[in-house]
Enzyme design. Structure first.
Site, PDB file in Angstrom:
ATOM      1  N   ARG A 183       4.969  -6.639   8.282  1.00 18.48           N
ATOM      2  CA  ARG A 183       5.633  -5.900   9.361  1.00 18.48           C
ATOM      3  C   ARG A 183       4.919  -4.582   9.482  1.00 18.48           C
ATOM      4  O   ARG A 183       5.034  -3.733   8.591  1.00 18.48           O
ATOM      5  CB  ARG A 183       7.085  -5.619   9.012  1.00 18.48           C
ATOM      6  CG  ARG A 183       7.920  -6.853   8.887  1.00 18.48           C
ATOM      7  CD  ARG A 183       9.327  -6.441   8.505  1.00 18.48           C
ATOM      8  NE  ARG A 183      10.153  -7.615   8.317  1.00 18.48           N
ATOM      9  CZ  ARG A 183      11.404  -7.576   7.894  1.00 18.48           C
ATOM     10  NH1 ARG A 183      11.956  -6.403   7.612  1.00 18.48           N
ATOM     11  NH2 ARG A 183      12.094  -8.677   7.748  1.00 18.48           N
ATOM     12  N   ASP A 221       4.420  -0.808  11.112  1.00 21.78           N
ATOM     13  CA  ASP A 221       5.269   0.205  11.746  1.00 21.78           C
ATOM     14  C   ASP A 221       4.850   0.453  13.190  1.00 21.78           C
ATOM     15  O   ASP A 221       3.738   0.136  13.592  1.00 21.78           O
ATOM     16  CB  ASP A 221       5.110   1.559  11.030  1.00 21.78           C
ATOM     17  CG  ASP A 221       5.687   1.552   9.636  1.00 21.78           C
ATOM     18  OD1 ASP A 221       6.525   0.693   9.330  1.00 21.78           O
ATOM     19  OD2 ASP A 221       5.270   2.425   8.841  1.00 21.78           O
ATOM     20  N   ARG A 251       0.644   5.092   4.123  1.00 20.66           N
ATOM     21  CA  ARG A 251       0.706   6.390   4.797  1.00 20.66           C
ATOM     22  C   ARG A 251       1.054   7.500   3.813  1.00 20.66           C
ATOM     23  O   ARG A 251       0.605   8.643   3.967  1.00 20.66           O
ATOM     24  CB  ARG A 251       1.679   6.330   5.969  1.00 20.66           C
ATOM     25  CG  ARG A 251       1.142   5.449   7.096  1.00 20.66           C
ATOM     26  CD  ARG A 251       2.194   5.072   8.109  1.00 20.66           C
ATOM     27  NE  ARG A 251       2.820   6.244   8.677  1.00 20.66           N
ATOM     28  CZ  ARG A 251       3.905   6.205   9.451  1.00 20.66           C
ATOM     29  NH1 ARG A 251       4.466   5.037   9.737  1.00 20.66           N
ATOM     30  NH2 ARG A 251       4.406   7.315   9.935  1.00 20.66           N
TER      31      ARG A 251
END
Lengths: 248, 248
Positions: free
Chosen positions: A50, A52, A201
């Site tokens: 998945r 973002d 991130r």
């Protein structure tokens, strides 16, 4: 039912991430919409990851099944047929037949992400949708000292946006974390078996803050040992991140 | 009156080229709009080149003059001040004081353009606004044989979109025309003293058609000698072209 494995690239700028959204602005929605125009059974797709909102991909993998008898074109036409039904910011690069037990998510052995920076006082307008603008000069030597400290098996609780206390298992193994720099264009390459939510991130943001002198390189070891999101660096913005490859 | 030399980068996708348009969608309009917010005398700018609609730049040069007494900030603040008034697809990279007789167009000794291709059956969605999608495999060896035939002093009438018969002087000198290839990402580097209207795009389109087997490499010599646009290859689309540098 025939099963297929797709390799996909997308510019995530206009989407709310991979996963289907009620708004229809998930990349999965777009792909399922395209498949529904080709196959009456309207196959659902399962992605490897998945991503973002705003994250890009050059090697996302997904699988889907078609009802018996519905698949009648030569396999080599499948990417063209799907691409003809997709917006131009999402492309099927490859399609292959998959074993009936293949699962894009559970069979993935590892993933490579790349995080792109533009390190110059002024942003390059041609890269503004796919690199993070870091205006202050970065100490690349410090970043290169810090990056390998992420490699190996660690509890990455300090580097995920999930509430750490509620995560049962935050141990992940990274096989690669290095920095490819050339002038103002700098790329972090991060490879591992699996990743926590926003982990790439968090690593990218922390490495940049090490490059800015906010933390010393060795602080990575302390951050990892503390199991607390608040001790690590910032999350780098989504638009610099690319899901580059999925390994099976 | 103090004179300044600016180096600019822009994503040309949203504009009708460099030159000011009544629509306001020239890049020059945007820059003059920004300067008018900083300097009451609303300086006009003079660019080194007129780029076509959709063409990008990483090293466009322009000059402008400010009325005496109007320039009061430290010079190093000038790019930041102008960028704060520009849309994010246009950026001032550098600003310098210029001699009072400096002219961005007439003093230019040469220019480098880069033309970007994506040579793969499926387009890379992250490059769709700045590379030409060439789906069929290219014969790079033939393109590398043809490219140097453009170097030197030639009448380039066959490679400009101007009506050739009306052009007084179509002789230009190229110092470089080479092909940098890496996987599907291919770049043509073209350097010369001066260029005719759409000349780079005519050269790029012809080299791609040579790579596709449409013309033999040696045909470039025949095309140059005929002084007729109809004998050369197609114009490559604008969005693959970048004005990379201007030499003074």
């Amino acid at each position: 039912m025939p099963k297929f494995k797709l390799t996909l690239a997308f510019d995530g700028s206009a989407y709310h991430g991979w996963q289907s959204q009620r708004s229809g602005r998930g990349i999965q929605n777009q792909l399922e919409g395209a498949l529904a125009r080709l196959f009456p059974s309207a196959p659902k797709v399962q992605g490897s990851s998945r991503t973002d909102a705003g994250v890009h991909a050059l090697g996302m993998v997904a699988h889907f099944e078609v009802a018996d008898g519905e698949f009648r074109m030569p396999l080599r036409h499948l990417p063209l047929a799907i691409n003809a039904c997709l917006p131009e910011d999402i492309r099927v690069l490859k399609a292959a037949r998959a074993r009936t037990d293949f699962h894009a998510r559970f069979d993935a052995k590892g993933k490579q992400y790349r995080y792109h920076l533009w390190n110059h006082p002024v942003m390059n307008p041609l890269l503004r949708a796919r690199a993070w603008h870091v205006p202050r000069p970065l100490d690349l030597a410090a970043m290169r000292e810090a990056a390998p400290l992420f490699v190996g098996r660690h509890d990455f609780r300090s580097f995920t946006a999930n509430r750490g206390g509620e995560l049962k298992d935050a141990v992940r193994t990274l096989s690669r974390c290095d920095i490819q720099g050339r002038g103002p264009s700098i790329t972090l390459v991060i490879e591992g078996e699996g990743f926590l939510y926003k982990m790439c991130r968090g690593i990218a943001g922390t490495l940049v803050q090490i490059g800015e002198g906010r933390f010393p390189a060795q602080e990575v070891e302390v951050m990892l040992s503390r199991h607390d999101r608040r001790v690590a660096g910032m999350n780098a913005p989504a638009h610099g991140l690319v899901l580059q490859k999925v390994f099976y």
